[in-house]
Design an enzyme around this catalytic site. Structure first.
Site, PDB file in Angstrom:
ATOM      1  CD1 TRP A   3      -1.028   2.389   2.201  1.00 38.84           C
ATOM      2  CD2 TRP A   3      -2.847   1.734   1.091  1.00 38.84           C
ATOM      3  NE1 TRP A   3      -1.925   3.428   2.231  1.00 38.84           N
ATOM      4  CE2 TRP A   3      -3.057   3.049   1.552  1.00 38.84           C
ATOM      5  CE3 TRP A   3      -3.868   1.108   0.355  1.00 38.84           C
ATOM      6  CZ2 TRP A   3      -4.238   3.759   1.327  1.00 38.84           C
ATOM      7  CZ3 TRP A   3      -5.054   1.819   0.127  1.00 38.84           C
ATOM      8  CH2 TRP A   3      -5.225   3.115   0.610  1.00 38.84           C
ATOM      9  CG  MET A   4       2.272   5.269  -2.213  1.00 36.67           C
ATOM     10  SD  MET A   4       3.380   5.442  -3.639  1.00 36.67           S
ATOM     11  CE  MET A   4       2.269   5.076  -4.997  1.00 36.67           C
TER      12      MET A   4
ATOM     13  CG  ASP B 178      -1.243  11.339   2.224  1.00 39.92           C
ATOM     14  OD1 ASP B 178      -2.095  10.556   1.793  1.00 39.92           O
ATOM     15  OD2 ASP B 178      -1.410  12.046   3.235  1.00 39.92           O
TER      16      ASP B 178
ATOM     17  CD1 TRP C 259      -3.325   4.586   5.043  1.00 37.88           C
ATOM     18  CD2 TRP C 259      -4.248   3.865   6.959  1.00 37.88           C
ATOM     19  NE1 TRP C 259      -2.967   5.458   6.035  1.00 37.88           N
ATOM     20  CE2 TRP C 259      -3.507   5.039   7.221  1.00 37.88           C
ATOM     21  CE3 TRP C 259      -4.900   3.234   8.026  1.00 37.88           C
ATOM     22  CZ2 TRP C 259      -3.431   5.612   8.496  1.00 37.88           C
ATOM     23  CZ3 TRP C 259      -4.815   3.793   9.290  1.00 37.88           C
ATOM     24  CH2 TRP C 259      -4.085   4.975   9.518  1.00 37.88           C
TER      25      TRP C 259
ATOM     26  CD1 TRP D 249       0.552   8.116   9.813  1.00 39.47           C
ATOM     27  CD2 TRP D 249      -1.074   9.419  10.607  1.00 39.47           C
ATOM     28  NE1 TRP D 249      -0.425   7.294  10.298  1.00 39.47           N
ATOM     29  CE2 TRP D 249      -1.439   8.061  10.801  1.00 39.47           C
ATOM     30  CE3 TRP D 249      -1.956  10.420  11.044  1.00 39.47           C
ATOM     31  CZ2 TRP D 249      -2.654   7.694  11.403  1.00 39.47           C
ATOM     32  CZ3 TRP D 249      -3.158  10.045  11.640  1.00 39.47           C
ATOM     33  CH2 TRP D 249      -3.502   8.690  11.806  1.00 39.47           C
ATOM     34  CB  THR D 250       1.156  13.403   5.451  1.00 41.28           C
ATOM     35  OG1 THR D 250       0.889  12.304   4.600  1.00 41.28           O
ATOM     36  CG2 THR D 250       1.356  14.649   4.617  1.00 41.28           C
TER      37      THR D 250
ATOM     38  CG  ASP E 136      -1.590  15.766   6.990  1.00 42.07           C
ATOM     39  OD1 ASP E 136      -0.993  14.834   7.560  1.00 42.07           O
ATOM     40  OD2 ASP E 136      -2.754  15.668   6.550  1.00 42.07           O
TER      41      ASP E 136
ATOM     42  CD  GLU F 120      -7.203  13.572   5.619  1.00 39.48           C
ATOM     43  OE1 GLU F 120      -6.995  12.784   6.552  1.00 39.48           O
ATOM     44  OE2 GLU F 120      -7.478  13.201   4.475  1.00 39.48           O
TER      45      GLU F 120
HETATM   46  C1  FRU Z   1      -4.286  11.859   3.998  1.00 43.01           C
HETATM   47  C2  FRU Z   1      -3.880  11.352   5.365  1.00 43.01           C
HETATM   48  C3  FRU Z   1      -3.159  12.413   6.143  1.00 43.01           C
HETATM   49  C4  FRU Z   1      -2.366  11.598   7.127  1.00 43.01           C
HETATM   50  C5  FRU Z   1      -1.972  10.400   6.299  1.00 43.01           C
HETATM   51  C6  FRU Z   1      -1.912   9.111   7.063  1.00 43.01           C
HETATM   52  O1  FRU Z   1      -4.502  10.825   3.085  1.00 43.01           O
HETATM   53  O2  FRU Z   1      -5.020  10.887   6.067  1.00 43.01           O
HETATM   54  O3  FRU Z   1      -4.012  13.363   6.742  1.00 43.01           O
HETATM   55  O4  FRU Z   1      -1.252  12.280   7.615  1.00 43.01           O
HETATM   56  O5  FRU Z   1      -2.937  10.292   5.276  1.00 43.01           O
HETATM   57  O6  FRU Z   1      -1.462   8.059   6.252  1.00 43.01           O
END
Ligand code: FRU
Length: 548
Positions: free
Chosen positions: A19-20, A22, A46, A81-82, A146, A200
């Protein structure tokens, strides 16, 4: 499963498996484009999110590198996360990212390369004082994520923004810092819009009003506008607006309050499958580049079966449309042209109701550039014809779910890609011209995936939107076809549509290209060029693969 393996793309970035989501922290450093991404090393769904990492000389050919950051600290044990990168004036790099803590609280963390002499930036160090930011009072623990690239304030501090929400109002918080370790929260928000939900992957950057070039994130001045973009967790679209930034208090307002970020009337980077995007300033070529996560439109079961999920869109150059001043224009980075192989040129006159096979051989990896013009007689007739009444309800691509089968005097016309000989499977990408309630002509750019596959476990939407066409302009489109992804750019990238499609028969040598004019009345001239596209090298990591 050979049917599913056909769906893997040939020149879009994707990991070898799993899985990939952001794009994260894109940057150019010592001759290499770095790309990081949300990655699950364990499954095609995810979860267990860490940072994948790859490098490229040209944004097209990639070498996969070892994971950049894994979930090994209490402040990111539920997920790395992002985040975004900032290149400081001394050439050093800071990375800010969201950690989901052991208690699933969203906090912001600082990381930096262990060795700035390593052009590959293989090793990343997490700041021992992490987290550097926790949710402020009034913000729920799961609504704070983010962080953006930082930009300079007039006093020489660094400023970042972080998406959130209060009740149903999507907002972006603003912080100033000098060292990226301690932060001061500003009293005002960068911006907020009621009823848009969680924002996000907020992005914020300057664009030039006068030239079609990119600007470094800190640039400001009289010739500059600012873009605010947010990825709407509720609707799963990336919305943006053009506006004015006030550096004194870190706020921004849209030029037109009726098309504010996230409103249904507002602009989107892309009207198809396209989410959680992020730009960066490419100091190598003086341009701003947009990366985006293109998820799947098939079932999770199919993803598990094929062992992977998601691709990244071809990186796009993004700039303000200096002709309209009201929207962005996007185009695939110029480097994509290095994959062009043989081409064929066509100049056709398409009478009403014509569907013509375009002989380009196998049509699974293509780049198409096309220009359409409605014959003057047809247009004159249309304007003179009292029987063509304005539509009571404004047209929209998805209206009535009929997509490209809706016909009027002037359209639709365009291409059907990834089509079978009999058109039992096909994905039309087309223009449709309709009279609005105000009796003025409006041009729409659409992609209809409803007949893209006979499979029934896939989502097959009709995508699209209105596209600005200025006086004297022909209608132009660019389409990239790469197995299971179709990226369409209307009118120089004013309106873009990315689709994921999963034909069952229109695959390999059976995939064909058609050009059509389904107008009832108008004759359309089509002038276009079609290139076969080579595959990109996307190699596993080895010393040899990254040798200059
Ligand atoms: C957006 C998101 C971000 C979060 C990341 C987690 O797709 O939900 O807000 O940081 O993906 O994988």
């Amino acid at each position: 499963n050979s049917m599913l393996s056909w769906q893997r793309t040939a020149f879009h970035f994707q990991p070898e498996e799993n899985w990939m989501n952001d794009p994260n922290g894109p940057l150019f450093y010592k001759g290499w484009y770095h790309f990081f991404y949300q990655y699950n090393p364990n499954a095609a769904v995810w979860g267990d999110i860490v940072w994948g990492h790859a490098v490229s000389r040209d944004l097209i050919h990639w070498v996969h590198l070892p994971l950049a950051m894994v979930a090994d600290q209490w402040y990111d044990s539920n997920g790395v996360w992002t985040g975004s990168a900032t290149i400081l004036p001394d050439g050093s790099i800071v990375m800010l990212y969201t950690g989901s803590t052991d208690k699933a609280v969203q906090v912001q963390n600082l990381a930096y390369p262990e060795d700035l002499n390593d052009p590959l930036l293989l090793k990343w160090v997490k700041f021992p004082g992490n987290p550097v930011l926790v949710p402020p009072p009034g913000i729920l623990p799961k609504d704070f994520r983010d962080p953006t690239t930082a930009w300079k304030t007039p006093e020489g501090k660094w400023r970042i923004t972080i998406g959130s929400k209060i009740n149903k109002t999507g907002i972006s918080l603003v912080y100033d810092t000098t060292d990226f370790k301690t932060y001061e929260k500003l009293d005002s928000l960068l911006h907020g819009v009621p009823n848009t939900g969680m924002w996000e992957c907020v992005d914020f950057y300057p664009v030039s009003k006068t030239a079609r070039k990119g600007l470094d994130t800190s640039v400001n001045g009289p010739d500059v506008k600012h873009i605010v973009k947010a990825s709407m967790d509720d609707t799963r679209f990336d919305h943006y607006a053009v506006g004015t930034y006030f550096e004194s208090n870190g706020t921004w307002i849209p030029d037109d309050p009726s098309i504010d970020v996230g409103m249904s009337s507002s602009l989107r980077y892309d009207y198809g499958k396209f989410y959680a995007s992020k730009t960066f300033y490419d100091q190598n070529k003086g341009r701003r580049i947009l990366w985006s996560w293109i998820g799947e439109s098939d079932s999770e079961a199919a993803d598990v079966q094929k062992g992977w999920s998601s691709v990244q869109g071809i990186p796009r150059t993004v700039a303000l449309d200096t002709k309209t001043g009201k929207n962005l224009v996007q185009s695939p980075v110029e480097e994509i042209k290095s994959l062009r192989l043989s081409s064929k040129k066509f100049d056709l006159e398409l009478s009403p109701g014509s569907v013509i096979p375009v002989d380009v051989g196998t049509a699974t990896q293509l780049d198409i550039e096309a220009e359409f013009e409605i014959k003057k007689e047809s247009l004159d007739k249309f304007f003179g014809d009292a029987s063509v009444v304005a539509e009571a309800e404004e047209f929209s691509c998805e209206k009535n779910g009929a997509g490209s089968t809706v016909r009027n005097a002037l359209g639709p016309f365009g291409f059907s890609v990834l089509a079978t000989e009999s058109l039992s499977e096909q994905t039309p990408v087309y223009f449709y011209i309709a009279k609005g309630k105000d009796s003025k002509l409006k041009t729409f750019f659409c992609t209809d995936t409803s007949r893209s596959s006979v499979a029934n476990d896939v989502i097959k939407p009709i995508y699209g939107s209105v596209v600005p066409v200025l006086k004297g302009e022909k209608l132009t489109m660019r389409i990239l076809v790469d197995h299971s992804i179709v990226e369409a750019f209307g009118q120089g990238g004013r309106t873009c549509i990315t689709s994921r499609v999963y034909p069952t028969t229109a695959i390999y040598g059976a995939a064909k290209l058609f050009v059509f004019n389904n107008a009832l009345d108008a004759t359309v001239t089509a002038s276009f060029k079609v290139w076969q596209m080579n595959s990109a090298f996307i190699h596993p990591y080895s010393e040899e693969a990254v040798r200059a």
